[in-house]
Write a protein that holds these residues in place. Structure first.
Motif, PDB file in Angstrom:
ATOM      1  N   SER A 131      -5.883  10.579  -0.632  1.00 50.48           N
ATOM      2  CA  SER A 131      -6.827   9.819  -1.459  1.00 50.48           C
ATOM      3  C   SER A 131      -8.217   9.751  -0.837  1.00 50.48           C
ATOM      4  O   SER A 131      -8.368   9.772   0.386  1.00 50.48           O
ATOM      5  CB  SER A 131      -6.317   8.390  -1.650  1.00 50.48           C
ATOM      6  OG  SER A 131      -5.009   8.407  -2.145  1.00 50.48           O
ATOM      7  N   SER A 137      -6.019   8.287  -8.567  1.00 53.31           N
ATOM      8  CA  SER A 137      -5.098   8.839  -9.568  1.00 53.31           C
ATOM      9  C   SER A 137      -5.452  10.286  -9.886  1.00 53.31           C
ATOM     10  O   SER A 137      -4.576  11.128 -10.084  1.00 53.31           O
ATOM     11  CB  SER A 137      -5.182   8.010 -10.851  1.00 53.31           C
ATOM     12  OG  SER A 137      -4.824   6.674 -10.588  1.00 53.31           O
ATOM     13  N   TRP A 161      -7.460   4.685   2.284  1.00 57.31           N
ATOM     14  CA  TRP A 161      -6.120   4.094   2.083  1.00 57.31           C
ATOM     15  C   TRP A 161      -5.087   4.787   2.969  1.00 57.31           C
ATOM     16  O   TRP A 161      -3.924   4.853   2.607  1.00 57.31           O
ATOM     17  CB  TRP A 161      -5.658   4.149   0.625  1.00 57.31           C
ATOM     18  CG  TRP A 161      -6.702   3.831  -0.385  1.00 57.31           C
ATOM     19  CD1 TRP A 161      -7.102   4.633  -1.412  1.00 57.31           C
ATOM     20  CD2 TRP A 161      -7.473   2.632  -0.485  1.00 57.31           C
ATOM     21  NE1 TRP A 161      -8.090   4.011  -2.142  1.00 57.31           N
ATOM     22  CE2 TRP A 161      -8.336   2.779  -1.591  1.00 57.31           C
ATOM     23  CE3 TRP A 161      -7.530   1.442   0.241  1.00 57.31           C
ATOM     24  CZ2 TRP A 161      -9.241   1.795  -1.975  1.00 57.31           C
ATOM     25  CZ3 TRP A 161      -8.438   0.468  -0.132  1.00 57.31           C
ATOM     26  CH2 TRP A 161      -9.264   0.640  -1.230  1.00 57.31           C
ATOM     27  N   THR A 163      -2.474   5.108   5.283  1.00 57.31           N
ATOM     28  CA  THR A 163      -1.524   4.159   5.838  1.00 57.31           C
ATOM     29  C   THR A 163      -1.271   4.437   7.312  1.00 57.31           C
ATOM     30  O   THR A 163      -0.905   5.555   7.681  1.00 57.31           O
ATOM     31  CB  THR A 163      -0.204   4.198   5.046  1.00 57.31           C
ATOM     32  OG1 THR A 163      -0.491   3.878   3.691  1.00 57.31           O
ATOM     33  CG2 THR A 163       0.814   3.219   5.601  1.00 57.31           C
ATOM     34  N   SER A 388       0.300   5.458  -9.633  1.00 57.20           N
ATOM     35  CA  SER A 388       0.327   4.096 -10.180  1.00 57.20           C
ATOM     36  C   SER A 388       1.332   4.043 -11.334  1.00 57.20           C
ATOM     37  O   SER A 388       1.715   5.067 -11.898  1.00 57.20           O
ATOM     38  CB  SER A 388      -1.055   3.691 -10.688  1.00 57.20           C
ATOM     39  OG  SER A 388      -1.305   4.318 -11.939  1.00 57.20           O
ATOM     40  N   GLU A 390       0.863   3.059 -14.264  1.00 56.63           N
ATOM     41  CA  GLU A 390       0.272   3.608 -15.493  1.00 56.63           C
ATOM     42  C   GLU A 390       0.473   5.132 -15.504  1.00 56.63           C
ATOM     43  O   GLU A 390       0.840   5.711 -16.528  1.00 56.63           O
ATOM     44  CB  GLU A 390      -1.214   3.272 -15.583  1.00 56.63           C
ATOM     45  CG  GLU A 390      -1.524   1.835 -15.984  1.00 56.63           C
ATOM     46  CD  GLU A 390      -1.414   0.846 -14.824  1.00 56.63           C
ATOM     47  OE1 GLU A 390      -1.315   1.296 -13.661  1.00 56.63           O
ATOM     48  OE2 GLU A 390      -1.400  -0.379 -15.075  1.00 56.63           O
TER      49      GLU A 390
ATOM     50  N   ARG B 265     -15.812   2.968 -13.115  1.00 57.52           N
ATOM     51  CA  ARG B 265     -14.909   3.773 -12.297  1.00 57.52           C
ATOM     52  C   ARG B 265     -14.454   4.996 -13.101  1.00 57.52           C
ATOM     53  O   ARG B 265     -13.881   4.864 -14.176  1.00 57.52           O
ATOM     54  CB  ARG B 265     -13.694   2.937 -11.903  1.00 57.52           C
ATOM     55  CG  ARG B 265     -12.552   3.718 -11.262  1.00 57.52           C
ATOM     56  CD  ARG B 265     -12.900   4.179  -9.881  1.00 57.52           C
ATOM     57  NE  ARG B 265     -11.773   4.796  -9.198  1.00 57.52           N
ATOM     58  CZ  ARG B 265     -11.890   5.410  -8.025  1.00 57.52           C
ATOM     59  NH1 ARG B 265     -13.071   5.471  -7.420  1.00 57.52           N
ATOM     60  NH2 ARG B 265     -10.852   5.952  -7.454  1.00 57.52           N
ATOM     61  N   GLN B 334      -4.476  -4.825 -10.292  1.00 53.32           N
ATOM     62  CA  GLN B 334      -3.896  -3.540 -10.708  1.00 53.32           C
ATOM     63  C   GLN B 334      -4.982  -2.588 -11.220  1.00 53.32           C
ATOM     64  O   GLN B 334      -5.010  -1.411 -10.875  1.00 53.32           O
ATOM     65  CB  GLN B 334      -2.855  -3.794 -11.813  1.00 53.32           C
ATOM     66  CG  GLN B 334      -2.178  -2.536 -12.345  1.00 53.32           C
ATOM     67  CD  GLN B 334      -1.261  -1.886 -11.325  1.00 53.32           C
ATOM     68  OE1 GLN B 334      -0.795  -2.535 -10.390  1.00 53.32           O
ATOM     69  NE2 GLN B 334      -1.017  -0.597 -11.479  1.00 53.32           N
ATOM     70  N   GLY B 338      -6.621   0.701  -5.553  1.00 54.49           N
ATOM     71  CA  GLY B 338      -6.668   0.376  -4.125  1.00 54.49           C
ATOM     72  C   GLY B 338      -7.737  -0.643  -3.778  1.00 54.49           C
ATOM     73  O   GLY B 338      -7.515  -1.531  -2.953  1.00 54.49           O
TER      74      GLY B 338
END
Ligand SMILES: Cc1cc2nc3c(=O)[nH]c(=O)nc-3n(C[C@H](O)[C@H](O)[C@H](O)COP(=O)(O)OP(=O)(O)OC[C@H]3O[C@@H](n4cnc5c(N)ncnc54)[C@H](O)[C@@H]3O)c2cc1C
Lengths: 403, 375
Positions: A131, A137, A161, A163, A388, A390, B265, B334, B338
């Motif tokens: 990412s 996404s 992000w 990790t 996600s 969605e 976005r 949501q 992020g």
């Protein structure tokens, strides 16, 4: 159709149970229970994984030639379930289940020799650099650039992000190696040593407010980072294909055992919570109904998982249906976290920044309370990451329902 | 019927909006939250100067004699700024008790609130009682002309900042009886009072308070001995109306921020706000918000109704607000992806505050039961 495992599987299950009993020490349980985001420091995870390695169980999904556990698919399912049921630390996936399968399938012999044993033995910690600030996404739009300079790539850009990049020795990255009309076609898969000059890791504090070094995610910056050409996986500009392969590899983890564990914890909390008159929250039908409704949802999940798992054992391919698992599994998990916050009432308010710190004072409220609200906050991530929810629903509607 | 605001009320709203604009942008708020004290005395002084601390008190007591609609306006605008200074605790809750106390108590204490000298907190909750206001093990026994208080109070919101407490105690009866409850004023410096302060997940502060043979004059009793339950319930309902107002302020900010974010976005070559599933989610957030605003108006207009009507109004509003708070808070995170997970962005902080409002003064189940029992 029938339920239940064969005798040899039960025997295996008992072996797993006794392994967990011996290896997952009270100390480890305690440390893990102090975590607000599921991570409990590098040492604990490495120690746990090394004991799995010694038992030969580090890599249930690897082929045996690389040191895989050699489980049957039933054993895999049992193994995973037992681990989740006990709340054992999950093996950190970035090396073991993300980059390793790609190296096995598309890497050179040198790469296999160099990287796979250290992953199996947990000598090297990997993180995942996919990412970017502008590409979540829509991963294919990624911009982090790698210029081919003959014997090395020059990498410039940023990943976000990431990790546990703070522990990582290596990062596997998707990088842009050429500008093509279809963005997917200019992406390559690079392995980068985190000690390379020009890399900077900055912590990002998330809603659980776990302080450094326990932060979950980071932003990683690359400034003129030289990466040897031999760290390219497969062919240049074919990285997208490899990443997609990895995604398939990732599908089909079982959520229900961990969720059942959540129900058990929730019942323990409810039993420990007074509502007056000598009654506990478990005696409150409004709350009990919610617990039971949640348990039923989990059972529905469990049987979806069992059906998928039995199809896999029968050698069938499991396709995008497995997006059901991620979608429902994470949503039920979040609901469990909400119910835990609900159960502890006003004890959900006090904030402890560093739950690992040794303090001499007694906890405010019951000793398990401090992590519950932060876990709820942190748990919001589960419907955002790994595609996600969605996006998962988009996949199901397109690929399963044909809409 | 008229749901419009008067000129005076609009002026009040503008005043607070410009206070927030000047003193409470997100960075300033975070600096306050992270400071040692956790609130800013200068802001409190400003509240005094603006007259806000005297809002609900009668002119006789030195106040502005405003009603619940004005309180709603203040709390709503404070909600937009995530103001941590304990306005509701001091002015609405404790002020609510003091307004109804004897002339001598009013005279003694109200000026200190209005001038900004004193900060108050309401110590009512006890670990065993969950949300039941009448479940009290903290006792007060009369000894000559003093009450001797013994007990323990939990998660006292704003406790670290307060120098005065209003404490609910049992002066007679069984642990959960509604009879036998009394309301006492306790100075923080009282001998026998020990306090443990801590931050809360929403950036505020709270305290655990132990009372060990704390002696207060019987002149510090608010209302009649043993008859405090009704008064407490009334004040809690007024407080609920105020935190509902705070909540709609916070919801508004989250909804606006989310819509704005989804317009800007871009993923897959378009603003994510073009995806219908996100549009519908934002429409639901908007509808939840509008219903919450309506229920907040409703409860603020019904606080003076007879008991059953008020009970249903307050519990009904609290149920709607709690549901909306959860849905809007979670959805805002949501839809920010992020970014919504970060401490850096304001969105998560609104989400957290709303999540704590959900169970403050009773969660959904509690208020549904109250609603049902009101007939
Ligand atoms: C705790 C955490 C750990 C992570 N760890 C890693 C890691 O180790 N390595 C790594 O590379 N990444 C990691 N990620 C990143 C994660 O994969 C991304 O956050 C995720 O892909 C979403 O991207 P985004 O945050 O940019 O949100 P966006 O893609 O901007 O999405 C914002 C919102 O829009 C929605 N949306 C987007 N597109 C559509 C669409 N087509 N239809 C409907 N809705 C849509 C999303 O569902 C979301 O609600 C992590 C994220 C988190 C929160």
């Amino acid at each position: 159709m029938q339920l239940g495992f064969k005798e040899e599987d039960i025997k295996f299950r008992d072996e797993v149970r006794s392994f967990i009993k011996e290896t997952f020490t009270d100390d480890m349980r305690k440390t893990l229970s102090l975590s607000k985001n599921g991570h409990a420091g590098k040492d604990l995870h490495v120690k746990w994984q090394k004991s799995l390695y010694e038992r030969g169980w580090m890599a249930p999904n690897w082929p045996e030639q690389y040191g895989g556990a050699g489980f049957t698919s039933t054993q895999k399912y049992i193994f995973e379930s037992e681990m989740a049921r006990e709340g054992a630390p999950r093996t950190i996936p970035f090396g073991l289940s993300m980059v390793a399968p790609v190296i096995m399938e598309f890497g050179s012999q040198e790469q296999k020799d160099k990287f796979l044993p250290d992953i199996l033995e947990s000598n090297v910690w990997w993180c995942q650099g996919y990412s970017e600030p502008g590409s979540g996404s829509d991963l294919a739009s990624l911009q982090c650039k790698a210029e081919n300079q003959g014997d090395h790539y020059l990498v410039n850009g940023t990943k976000i992000w990431t990790t546990m990049a703070q522990y990582a020795d290596w990062i596997f990255c998707l990088v842009r190696t050429s500008k093509t009309e279809k963005p997917q076609e200019g992406i390559s898969f690079l392995l980068i040593d985190m000690k390379s000059p020009g890399i900077e890791v900055r912590p990002l504090i998330t809603l659980d407010n776990s302080p450094e070094p326990h932060q979950e995610v980071n932003q990683v910056f690359f400034e003129d980072v030289k990466v040897p050409i031999e760290n390219l996986i497969g062919e240049e500009n074919k990285g997208w294909t490899y990443a997609k392969y990895l995604l398939e590899f990732e599908r089909g983890t079982a959520y229900s055992p961990g969720l059942y564990r959540g129900i058990k914890n929730l019942k323990d909390i409810a039993r420990d919570t007074s509502i007056g008159d000598g009654l506990t929250l478990l005696d409150d039908n409004d709350f009990l109904n919610k617990i039971n409704e949640c348990e039923i949802q989990i059972q529905a999940m469990e049987f979806v998982e069992l059906r998928i798992f039995s199809a896999l054992s029968a050698g069938q391919r499991v396709g995008p249906e497995s997006s059901i698992l991620k979608t429902r599994g994470t949503e039920i998990g979040q609901y469990l976290q909400e119910l835990a916050v609900e159960a502890i009432g006003y004890w959900s308010h006090p904030f402890v920044e560093d739950t690992f710190a040794n303090v001499n004072e007694p906890s405010i409220g019951p000793d398990y309370a401090a992590t519950i609200t932060p876990e709820y906050y942190n748990g919001r991530k589960t419907t955002i990451y790994a595609g996600s929810n969605e996006i998962q629903r988009n996949i199901i509607s397109k690929a399963v329902l044909g809409l | 019927m008229d749901f419009s605001f008067s000129e005076e009320q609009t002026l009040l709203r503008n005043t607070i909006q410009s206070f927030i604009q000047d003193n409470y942008d997100f960075d300033k708020r975070q600096a306050i939250v992270k400071s040692e004290e956790g609130m800013k005395q200068e802001n409190w002084k400003q509240f005094a100067e603006l007259g806000l601390l005297g809002l609900p008190f009668s002119e006789e007591d030195g106040g502005l004699n405003f009603g619940s609609v004005e309180t709603m306006i203040v709390a709503e605008e404070f909600g937009k700024g995530l103001v941590v200074e304990p306005y509701i605790q001091t002015v609405v809750t404790c002020g609510g008790f003091l307004r109804r106390a004897s002339a001598s108590i009013k005279e003694k204490y109200i000026p200190g609130i209005i001038s900004g000298e004193d900060i108050w907190a309401f110590a009512y909750a006890e670990p065993q009682g969950r949300y039941n206001l009448n479940d009290l093990t903290t006792t007060a026994t009369l000894d000559g002309d003093h009450y001797i208080i013994n007990g323990y109070k939990s998660v006292v919101s704003g406790g670290p900042w307060a120098n005065k407490f209003i404490v609910s105690v049992r002066t007679s009866g069984d642990q959960r009886d509604s009879d036998g409850i009394s309301v006492l004023i306790v100075d923080k410096n009282s001998e026998g009072l020990s306090i443990r302060d801590y931050p809360t997940v929403d950036g505020s502060r709270a305290s655990e308070i132990t009372l060990e043979n704390v002696s207060v004059s019987k002149d510090e009793l608010i209302g009649e001995e043993g008859k405090g339950a009704e008064l407490i319930e009334l004040i809690v309902d007024e407080t609920i109306a105020a935190i509902c107002s705070e909540a709609i302020g916070a919801m508004k900010v989250l909804n606006d921020a989310t819509v704005e974010y989804c317009k800007t976005r871009k993923q897959f070559g378009q603003p994510i706000g073009k995806f219908q599933v996100l549009q519908h989610r934002m429409v639901d957030m908007f509808m939840q918000y509008e219903q919450s605003v309506s229920m907040t108006y409703m409860v603020n207009l019904k606080l003076d109704e007879e008991y059953a009507e008020r009970r249903k109004a307050a519990s009904g509003a609290k149920v709607q607000i709690a549901k909306a708070a959860k849905f809007i808070g979670q959805s805002a995170v949501q839809l920010h992806g992020g970014m919504g997970m970060t401490d850096e962005l304001n969105v998560g902080h609104y989400f957290k505050r709303l999540s704590m409002i959900e169970n403050s003064y009773g969660n959904i189940d509690h208020h549904l039961k109250k609603y049902s029992s009101a007939g």
